[in-house]
Scaffold this active site. Structure first.
Site, short mmCIF file in Angstrom:
data_model
loop_
_atom_site.label_atom_id
_atom_site.label_comp_id
_atom_site.label_asym_id
_atom_site.label_seq_id
_atom_site.Cartn_x
_atom_site.Cartn_y
_atom_site.Cartn_z
N SER A 145 -33.59 -21.28 81.62
CA SER A 145 -34.61 -22.13 82.25
C SER A 145 -35.46 -21.32 83.22
O SER A 145 -34.94 -20.43 83.92
CB SER A 145 -33.96 -23.27 83.03
OG SER A 145 -34.94 -23.99 83.75
N TYR A 158 -27.10 -26.81 88.35
CA TYR A 158 -27.86 -26.57 87.12
C TYR A 158 -28.55 -25.21 87.15
O TYR A 158 -28.43 -24.43 86.19
CB TYR A 158 -28.89 -27.70 86.94
CG TYR A 158 -29.81 -27.45 85.78
CD1 TYR A 158 -29.39 -27.66 84.47
CD2 TYR A 158 -31.12 -26.99 85.97
CE1 TYR A 158 -30.23 -27.41 83.39
CE2 TYR A 158 -31.96 -26.74 84.91
CZ TYR A 158 -31.51 -26.96 83.62
OH TYR A 158 -32.34 -26.71 82.56
N1 NAD Z 1 -36.52 -30.45 79.86
C1 NAD Z 1 -36.85 -29.43 80.62
O1 NAD Z 1 -37.80 -29.50 81.42
C2 NAD Z 1 -36.11 -28.12 80.53
C3 NAD Z 1 -36.59 -27.03 81.24
C4 NAD Z 1 -35.91 -25.82 81.16
C5 NAD Z 1 -34.77 -25.72 80.37
N2 NAD Z 1 -34.33 -26.81 79.71
C6 NAD Z 1 -33.14 -26.65 78.88
O2 NAD Z 1 -33.47 -26.98 77.55
C7 NAD Z 1 -32.35 -27.59 76.89
C8 NAD Z 1 -32.72 -28.97 76.39
O3 NAD Z 1 -33.28 -29.71 77.46
P1 NAD Z 1 -33.47 -31.29 77.38
O4 NAD Z 1 -34.49 -31.64 78.37
O5 NAD Z 1 -33.60 -31.73 75.98
O6 NAD Z 1 -32.03 -31.68 77.98
P2 NAD Z 1 -31.19 -33.00 77.76
O7 NAD Z 1 -30.27 -33.08 78.92
O8 NAD Z 1 -32.07 -34.15 77.54
O9 NAD Z 1 -30.48 -32.72 76.38
C9 NAD Z 1 -29.46 -31.87 76.17
C10 NAD Z 1 -28.81 -32.18 74.83
O10 NAD Z 1 -27.46 -31.75 74.94
C11 NAD Z 1 -26.61 -32.80 74.51
N3 NAD Z 1 -25.34 -32.66 75.23
C12 NAD Z 1 -25.09 -32.95 76.53
N4 NAD Z 1 -23.80 -32.72 76.81
C13 NAD Z 1 -23.22 -32.27 75.69
C14 NAD Z 1 -21.91 -31.87 75.35
N5 NAD Z 1 -20.92 -31.89 76.25
N6 NAD Z 1 -21.65 -31.46 74.08
C15 NAD Z 1 -22.63 -31.43 73.15
N7 NAD Z 1 -23.90 -31.81 73.41
C16 NAD Z 1 -24.19 -32.21 74.66
C17 NAD Z 1 -27.35 -34.08 74.83
O11 NAD Z 1 -26.87 -35.20 74.09
C18 NAD Z 1 -28.77 -33.68 74.49
O12 NAD Z 1 -29.02 -33.85 73.10
C19 NAD Z 1 -31.24 -27.60 77.93
O13 NAD Z 1 -30.46 -26.43 77.79
C20 NAD Z 1 -31.99 -27.58 79.23
O14 NAD Z 1 -31.21 -27.06 80.26
C21 NAD Z 1 -34.96 -28.01 79.77
#
Ligand code: NAD
Length: 254
Positions: A145, A158
Protein backbone atom coordinates in the site's frame (compact mmCIF):
# COMPACT_ATOMS: atom_id res chain seq x y z
CA UNK A 1 -3.08 -12.88 -28.26
CA UNK A 2 -4.00 -12.62 -24.56
CA UNK A 3 -0.90 -12.03 -22.43
CA UNK A 4 -1.61 -14.75 -19.88
CA UNK A 5 -2.84 -17.56 -22.13
CA UNK A 6 -2.03 -20.98 -20.60
CA UNK A 7 -1.27 -19.52 -17.17
CA UNK A 8 -3.04 -20.21 -13.87
CA UNK A 9 -3.43 -17.54 -11.20
CA UNK A 10 -4.64 -17.62 -7.61
CA UNK A 11 -6.09 -14.34 -6.34
CA UNK A 12 -6.57 -14.26 -2.57
CA UNK A 13 -9.37 -11.93 -1.56
CA UNK A 14 -10.36 -12.30 -5.21
CA UNK A 15 -14.14 -12.23 -4.78
CA UNK A 16 -14.74 -8.68 -3.57
CA UNK A 17 -13.34 -5.16 -3.59
CA UNK A 18 -10.25 -4.59 -5.73
CA UNK A 19 -9.52 -8.34 -5.85
CA UNK A 20 -12.69 -8.89 -7.84
CA UNK A 21 -11.25 -6.63 -10.56
CA UNK A 22 -7.91 -8.47 -10.43
CA UNK A 23 -9.69 -11.81 -10.98
CA UNK A 24 -11.57 -10.39 -13.95
CA UNK A 25 -8.50 -8.72 -15.48
CA UNK A 26 -6.39 -11.89 -15.29
CA UNK A 27 -9.19 -13.95 -16.83
CA UNK A 28 -9.60 -11.35 -19.60
CA UNK A 29 -5.91 -11.89 -20.42
CA UNK A 30 -6.49 -15.61 -20.87
CA UNK A 31 -5.46 -16.90 -17.43
CA UNK A 32 -7.32 -19.59 -15.53
CA UNK A 33 -8.26 -18.01 -12.24
CA UNK A 34 -8.82 -19.49 -8.79
CA UNK A 35 -10.81 -16.97 -6.76
CA UNK A 36 -9.89 -17.61 -3.13
CA UNK A 37 -11.69 -15.58 -0.49
CA UNK A 38 -13.27 -15.78 2.93
CA UNK A 39 -16.32 -14.38 1.12
CA UNK A 40 -18.30 -16.42 -1.38
CA UNK A 41 -16.89 -16.11 -4.91
CA UNK A 42 -19.58 -18.14 -6.69
CA UNK A 43 -21.30 -15.15 -8.27
CA UNK A 44 -18.06 -13.80 -9.70
CA UNK A 45 -17.08 -17.30 -10.79
CA UNK A 46 -20.33 -17.58 -12.77
CA UNK A 47 -19.77 -14.13 -14.29
CA UNK A 48 -16.23 -15.00 -15.44
CA UNK A 49 -17.34 -18.44 -16.65
CA UNK A 50 -20.04 -16.75 -18.73
CA UNK A 51 -17.51 -14.47 -20.41
CA UNK A 52 -14.45 -16.69 -20.75
CA UNK A 53 -15.65 -20.31 -20.28
CA UNK A 54 -16.27 -22.57 -17.29
CA UNK A 55 -12.83 -24.17 -17.72
CA UNK A 56 -11.20 -20.81 -16.95
CA UNK A 57 -12.37 -20.19 -13.41
CA UNK A 58 -13.07 -21.75 -10.02
CA UNK A 59 -13.65 -20.37 -6.55
CA UNK A 60 -13.01 -21.55 -3.06
CA UNK A 61 -13.98 -20.16 0.31
CA UNK A 62 -11.05 -20.15 2.72
CA UNK A 63 -9.41 -18.24 5.53
CA UNK A 64 -5.89 -17.20 4.55
CA UNK A 65 -4.74 -17.35 8.19
CA UNK A 66 -5.52 -21.08 8.40
CA UNK A 67 -2.61 -23.20 7.15
CA UNK A 68 -4.76 -26.29 6.49
CA UNK A 69 -7.15 -24.18 4.43
CA UNK A 70 -4.21 -22.75 2.45
CA UNK A 71 -2.87 -26.27 1.78
CA UNK A 72 -6.31 -27.35 0.61
CA UNK A 73 -6.60 -24.32 -1.69
CA UNK A 74 -3.25 -25.08 -3.31
CA UNK A 75 -4.09 -28.79 -3.72
CA UNK A 76 -7.49 -27.96 -5.24
CA UNK A 77 -5.98 -25.43 -7.65
CA UNK A 78 -3.45 -27.98 -8.89
CA UNK A 79 -6.11 -30.69 -9.12
CA UNK A 80 -8.33 -28.41 -11.16
CA UNK A 81 -5.82 -26.52 -13.34
CA UNK A 82 -2.63 -28.60 -13.13
CA UNK A 83 -0.26 -25.75 -12.25
CA UNK A 84 0.12 -22.36 -10.55
CA UNK A 85 1.98 -19.60 -12.42
CA UNK A 86 0.79 -16.46 -10.68
CA UNK A 87 -0.02 -15.78 -7.03
CA UNK A 88 -1.67 -12.49 -6.12
CA UNK A 89 -1.49 -11.99 -2.35
CA UNK A 90 -4.34 -9.51 -2.12
CA UNK A 91 -6.48 -10.68 0.83
CA UNK A 92 -6.34 -8.21 3.68
CA UNK A 93 -8.08 -6.92 6.73
CA UNK A 94 -8.57 -3.39 5.46
CA UNK A 95 -11.88 -1.92 4.42
CA UNK A 96 -13.82 -3.07 7.49
CA UNK A 97 -11.15 -1.66 9.81
CA UNK A 98 -12.21 1.58 11.50
CA UNK A 99 -9.40 4.16 11.77
CA UNK A 100 -8.45 5.17 15.33
CA UNK A 101 -5.60 6.69 17.30
CA UNK A 102 -2.48 4.65 18.00
CA UNK A 103 -3.39 3.94 21.66
CA UNK A 104 -6.94 2.84 20.94
CA UNK A 105 -6.25 -0.41 19.10
CA UNK A 106 -7.05 -3.57 21.05
CA UNK A 107 -4.48 -6.34 20.80
CA UNK A 108 -7.00 -8.74 19.27
CA UNK A 109 -7.54 -6.46 16.28
CA UNK A 110 -3.80 -5.81 16.01
CA UNK A 111 -3.11 -9.56 15.91
CA UNK A 112 -5.86 -10.26 13.40
CA UNK A 113 -4.57 -7.57 11.02
CA UNK A 114 -1.08 -9.10 11.21
CA UNK A 115 -2.45 -12.62 10.82
CA UNK A 116 -4.47 -11.86 7.69
CA UNK A 117 -2.11 -9.38 6.02
CA UNK A 118 1.30 -10.81 6.89
CA UNK A 119 0.96 -14.42 8.04
CA UNK A 120 -1.59 -15.03 5.29
CA UNK A 121 0.80 -13.87 2.58
CA UNK A 122 3.54 -16.01 4.09
CA UNK A 123 1.37 -19.13 4.25
CA UNK A 124 0.37 -18.69 0.62
CA UNK A 125 4.00 -18.41 -0.45
CA UNK A 126 5.03 -21.32 1.74
CA UNK A 127 2.60 -23.65 -0.03
CA UNK A 128 2.57 -22.21 -3.56
CA UNK A 129 6.31 -21.60 -4.02
CA UNK A 130 7.32 -25.31 -3.95
CA UNK A 131 5.24 -25.88 -7.10
CA UNK A 132 6.73 -22.85 -8.79
CA UNK A 133 10.22 -23.99 -7.72
CA UNK A 134 9.68 -27.39 -9.34
CA UNK A 135 8.70 -25.68 -12.59
CA UNK A 136 11.42 -23.03 -12.19
CA UNK A 137 9.08 -20.17 -12.97
CA UNK A 138 6.39 -18.08 -11.36
CA UNK A 139 5.18 -14.62 -10.48
CA UNK A 140 4.31 -13.63 -6.95
CA UNK A 141 2.59 -10.27 -6.58
CA UNK A 142 2.17 -9.03 -3.01
CA UNK A 143 -0.32 -6.21 -2.58
CA UNK A 144 1.19 -3.62 -0.25
CA UNK A 145 0.00 0.00 0.00
CA UNK A 146 1.04 3.58 -0.61
CA UNK A 147 0.03 4.07 3.05
CA UNK A 148 3.24 2.26 4.09
CA UNK A 149 5.33 4.87 2.23
CA UNK A 150 3.33 7.83 3.52
CA UNK A 151 2.99 6.59 7.09
CA UNK A 152 -0.74 7.30 7.03
CA UNK A 153 -1.99 7.98 10.60
CA UNK A 154 -4.89 6.29 12.45
CA UNK A 155 -4.36 2.96 10.70
CA UNK A 156 -1.27 1.84 12.61
CA UNK A 157 -1.63 -1.98 12.51
CA UNK A 158 -2.63 -1.88 8.87
CA UNK A 159 0.18 0.44 7.79
CA UNK A 160 2.67 -1.61 9.83
CA UNK A 161 1.47 -4.80 8.15
CA UNK A 162 1.91 -3.28 4.69
CA UNK A 163 5.43 -2.12 5.60
CA UNK A 164 6.11 -5.77 6.40
CA UNK A 165 4.85 -6.77 2.96
CA UNK A 166 7.41 -4.47 1.32
CA UNK A 167 10.31 -6.08 3.19
CA UNK A 168 8.82 -9.57 2.83
CA UNK A 169 8.89 -8.98 -0.93
CA UNK A 170 12.52 -7.83 -0.98
CA UNK A 171 13.83 -10.67 1.13
CA UNK A 172 11.79 -13.38 -0.56
CA UNK A 173 12.85 -12.25 -4.04
CA UNK A 174 16.45 -13.09 -3.13
CA UNK A 175 15.53 -16.61 -1.98
CA UNK A 176 13.33 -17.40 -4.97
CA UNK A 177 15.40 -15.75 -7.70
CA UNK A 178 17.50 -18.89 -8.13
CA UNK A 179 14.32 -20.72 -9.17
CA UNK A 180 13.28 -18.15 -11.76
CA UNK A 181 10.43 -16.87 -9.59
CA UNK A 182 9.74 -13.13 -9.58
CA UNK A 183 8.47 -11.56 -6.36
CA UNK A 184 7.22 -7.99 -6.56
CA UNK A 185 4.75 -5.81 -4.74
CA UNK A 186 2.12 -3.48 -6.04
CA UNK A 187 1.28 -0.55 -3.77
CA UNK A 188 -2.02 1.12 -4.59
CA UNK A 189 -2.92 4.55 -3.32
CA UNK A 190 -6.37 5.08 -1.83
CA UNK A 191 -8.82 3.40 -4.21
CA UNK A 192 -12.56 3.91 -4.38
CA UNK A 193 -13.56 0.26 -4.45
CA UNK A 194 -17.05 -1.01 -3.70
CA UNK A 195 -15.98 -2.41 -0.32
CA UNK A 196 -14.02 0.74 0.55
CA UNK A 197 -17.02 2.95 -0.21
CA UNK A 198 -19.04 0.95 2.33
CA UNK A 199 -16.85 2.35 5.13
CA UNK A 200 -17.76 6.03 5.36
CA UNK A 201 -14.96 6.80 7.86
CA UNK A 202 -12.32 5.86 5.28
CA UNK A 203 -14.05 7.96 2.69
CA UNK A 204 -14.30 10.98 5.01
CA UNK A 205 -10.73 10.75 6.29
CA UNK A 206 -8.93 9.78 3.09
CA UNK A 207 -10.68 10.75 -0.10
CA UNK A 208 -9.97 14.49 -0.30
CA UNK A 209 -6.57 14.61 1.44
CA UNK A 210 -5.27 11.80 -0.76
CA UNK A 211 -6.63 13.37 -3.93
CA UNK A 212 -4.92 16.65 -3.04
CA UNK A 213 -1.63 14.86 -2.34
CA UNK A 214 -1.47 13.40 -5.86
CA UNK A 215 0.30 14.76 -8.91
CA UNK A 216 -2.78 13.62 -10.85
CA UNK A 217 -5.51 15.30 -8.78
CA UNK A 218 -8.33 12.84 -9.16
CA UNK A 219 -9.91 9.87 -7.42
CA UNK A 220 -8.53 6.41 -8.18
CA UNK A 221 -10.50 3.29 -9.04
CA UNK A 222 -9.63 -0.44 -9.24
CA UNK A 223 -9.26 -0.07 -13.02
CA UNK A 224 -6.23 2.17 -12.42
CA UNK A 225 -4.31 -0.84 -11.04
CA UNK A 226 -5.04 -3.45 -13.66
CA UNK A 227 -2.36 -2.58 -16.24
CA UNK A 228 0.36 -2.84 -13.58
CA UNK A 229 -1.06 -6.08 -12.20
CA UNK A 230 -1.13 -7.72 -15.64
CA UNK A 231 2.37 -6.39 -16.38
CA UNK A 232 3.75 -7.97 -13.19
CA UNK A 233 1.95 -11.25 -13.96
CA UNK A 234 3.16 -11.40 -17.56
CA UNK A 235 6.48 -12.13 -19.24
CA UNK A 236 6.83 -8.38 -19.98
CA UNK A 237 8.24 -8.02 -16.44
CA UNK A 238 10.52 -11.08 -16.50
CA UNK A 239 13.70 -9.30 -15.33
CA UNK A 240 11.97 -7.36 -12.54
CA UNK A 241 12.03 -8.78 -9.02
CA UNK A 242 12.17 -7.51 -5.43
CA UNK A 243 10.53 -4.24 -6.47
CA UNK A 244 7.51 -2.31 -5.31
CA UNK A 245 5.53 -0.37 -7.86
CA UNK A 246 3.46 2.42 -6.38
CA UNK A 247 0.30 3.12 -8.39
CA UNK A 248 -1.19 6.20 -6.76
CA UNK A 249 -1.23 9.07 -9.23
CA UNK A 250 2.05 10.42 -7.92
CA UNK A 251 1.22 10.92 -4.23
CA UNK A 252 4.38 9.08 -3.15
CA UNK A 253 7.77 9.74 -4.71
CA UNK A 254 9.19 6.24 -4.46
N1 NAD B 1 -8.78 0.13 -1.18
C1 NAD B 1 -7.69 0.85 -1.05
O1 NAD B 1 -7.73 2.08 -1.05
C2 NAD B 1 -6.34 0.18 -0.92
C3 NAD B 1 -5.20 0.99 -0.94
C4 NAD B 1 -3.95 0.38 -0.83
C5 NAD B 1 -3.87 -1.00 -0.71
N2 NAD B 1 -5.00 -1.74 -0.69
C6 NAD B 1 -4.85 -3.19 -0.57
O2 NAD B 1 -5.45 -3.79 -1.70
C7 NAD B 1 -6.03 -5.05 -1.34
C8 NAD B 1 -7.52 -5.05 -1.65
O3 NAD B 1 -8.11 -3.92 -1.05
P1 NAD B 1 -9.69 -3.78 -0.88
O4 NAD B 1 -9.98 -2.35 -0.73
O5 NAD B 1 -10.39 -4.57 -1.91
O6 NAD B 1 -9.79 -4.48 0.55
P2 NAD B 1 -11.01 -5.22 1.22
O7 NAD B 1 -10.77 -5.17 2.68
O8 NAD B 1 -12.28 -4.67 0.74
O9 NAD B 1 -10.91 -6.67 0.59
C9 NAD B 1 -9.99 -7.60 0.89
C10 NAD B 1 -10.46 -8.95 0.39
O10 NAD B 1 -9.86 -9.93 1.23
C11 NAD B 1 -10.86 -10.83 1.68
N3 NAD B 1 -10.44 -11.33 2.99
C12 NAD B 1 -10.46 -10.67 4.18
N4 NAD B 1 -10.03 -11.47 5.16
C13 NAD B 1 -9.72 -12.66 4.59
C14 NAD B 1 -9.23 -13.88 5.09
N5 NAD B 1 -8.97 -14.05 6.40
N6 NAD B 1 -9.03 -14.91 4.23
C15 NAD B 1 -9.30 -14.77 2.92
N7 NAD B 1 -9.77 -13.62 2.38
C16 NAD B 1 -9.97 -12.58 3.21
C17 NAD B 1 -12.14 -10.02 1.73
O11 NAD B 1 -13.30 -10.83 1.73
C18 NAD B 1 -11.98 -9.17 0.49
O12 NAD B 1 -12.43 -9.86 -0.67
C19 NAD B 1 -5.72 -5.22 0.14
O13 NAD B 1 -4.51 -5.94 0.27
C20 NAD B 1 -5.55 -3.81 0.61
O14 NAD B 1 -4.76 -3.75 1.77
C21 NAD B 1 -6.23 -1.19 -0.78
Amino acid sequence: MPRLAGKTAIVTGGAKGIGRHYSQALAAQGARVMIADIADGKELEAHIAGRHGADKVASIKFDVTDEEAVKNLVAQTIARFGQIDVLVNNAAYYSTLTPRNFNEWDTETWDRVMAVNVRGSYLMVRHVAPHMMERRSGKIINIASGAAYKGVPRMLPYVTSKGAILTFTRSLSRELGAYGIAVNSLSPGYILSDTGLENSVHVEEERLPVRNSRAFKRDAYPEDLLGTLVFLASSDSDFITGQSIVVDGGAVNN
